[in-house]
Design an enzyme around this catalytic site. Structure first.
Site, short mmCIF file in Angstrom:
data_model
loop_
_atom_site.label_atom_id
_atom_site.label_comp_id
_atom_site.label_asym_id
_atom_site.label_seq_id
_atom_site.Cartn_x
_atom_site.Cartn_y
_atom_site.Cartn_z
N GLY A 1 32.61 27.15 47.90
CA GLY A 1 33.31 28.42 47.56
C GLY A 1 33.79 28.27 46.40
N GLN B 1 39.98 31.11 40.89
CA GLN B 1 39.49 29.49 39.61
C GLN B 1 38.57 30.11 38.65
OE1 GLN B 1 37.77 28.05 43.82
NE2 GLN B 1 38.14 25.82 42.74
N CYS C 1 37.56 19.92 45.81
CA CYS C 1 37.23 21.96 45.33
C CYS C 1 37.37 21.42 44.03
CB CYS C 1 38.95 21.66 44.83
SG CYS C 1 39.81 23.98 44.05
N LEU C 2 36.31 22.47 42.91
CA LEU C 2 35.98 22.82 41.90
C LEU C 2 37.19 22.59 40.95
CD1 LEU C 2 32.63 25.14 42.42
CD2 LEU C 2 33.12 22.06 41.90
N HIS D 1 40.43 27.52 52.88
CA HIS D 1 40.73 27.24 51.49
C HIS D 1 41.01 27.73 50.03
CE1 HIS D 1 40.10 23.14 48.88
NE2 HIS D 1 39.40 24.45 47.58
N GLU D 2 40.28 29.07 50.53
CA GLU D 2 39.73 29.77 49.34
C GLU D 2 40.78 30.80 49.19
OE1 GLU D 2 37.41 28.56 47.30
OE2 GLU D 2 36.38 27.55 48.40
N HIS E 1 43.51 29.86 47.52
CA HIS E 1 43.19 29.41 46.22
C HIS E 1 43.97 31.22 45.54
CE1 HIS E 1 41.76 26.83 44.68
NE2 HIS E 1 40.33 26.21 45.67
NI NI Z 1 38.75 25.19 45.62
#
Ligand code: NI
Length: 166
Positions: free
Chosen positions: A49, A54, A92-93, A134-135, A138
């Site tokens: 995701g 991000q 998370c990236l 989670h997204e 963000h």
């Molecule tokens: Ni993330």
């Protein structure tokens, strides 16, 4: 490869609240290109995701690729969520190489728009529900790490610092 650079925690730009994609942007080449590049960026870094936040684009756009299904989720609104919470290990990236436990509702109903601006609803549970929440965090300027508390959080941050020294 034409991909975006991913912001790394605790970059301040990760804490910006994203604005809604406006009606005039739906169906545009610009929006299409952003989504396309987000998918490429996500697969390059092997994520499931990615939120536009991000990649320093502060619009309410999420891409998810899970079990061979691709989701483009624009202007998401959680319209219902279970009272039952489930705790799962998230990564998370923007916070590479570490994972942490976060507790969230285990199922949600979501309203969102697609690339053309069409309205869609989805009921999600399990990993998909966790990923969507989670997204959305963000987009609201929240990184999962900041949902953790106390010793667990400080241990994760310590490990993150150690593993990402350069
Ligand atoms: Ni993330």
């Amino acid at each position: 490869m034409y991909t975006y650079e991913i912001l790394r925690y605790p970059d301040k730009r990760l804490f910006i609240k994203a604005i809604k994609v406006s009606e005039s942007e739906f169906g545009s080449e610009g929006l299409h290109d952003i989504v396309d590049k987000m998918f490429k960026t996500m697969s390059r870094y092997k994520g499931i995701g990615l939120a536009a936040t991000q990649v320093d684009i502060h619009k309410r756009i999420i891409v998810i690729e899970l079990d061979d299904n691709k989701y483009v989720i624009i202007n998401p609104e959680i319209v219902n969520k279970s009272e039952t919470l489930t705790s799962s290990r998230e990564g998370c990236l923007s916070v590479p190489q570490v994972y942490g436990e976060v507790s969230r509702p285990d199922s949600i109903s979501l309203h969102y728009q697609d690339l053309k601006g069409e309205n869609n609803y989805i009921d999600a549970d399990g990993l998909l529900a966790t990923c969507i929440q989670h997204e959305i965090d963000h987009l609201n300027g929240i990184v999962y790490v900041d949902r953790m508390k106390g010793l667990k959080k400080s241990m994760l941050l310590k490990k993150y610092e150690k593993m990402n020294k350069y």
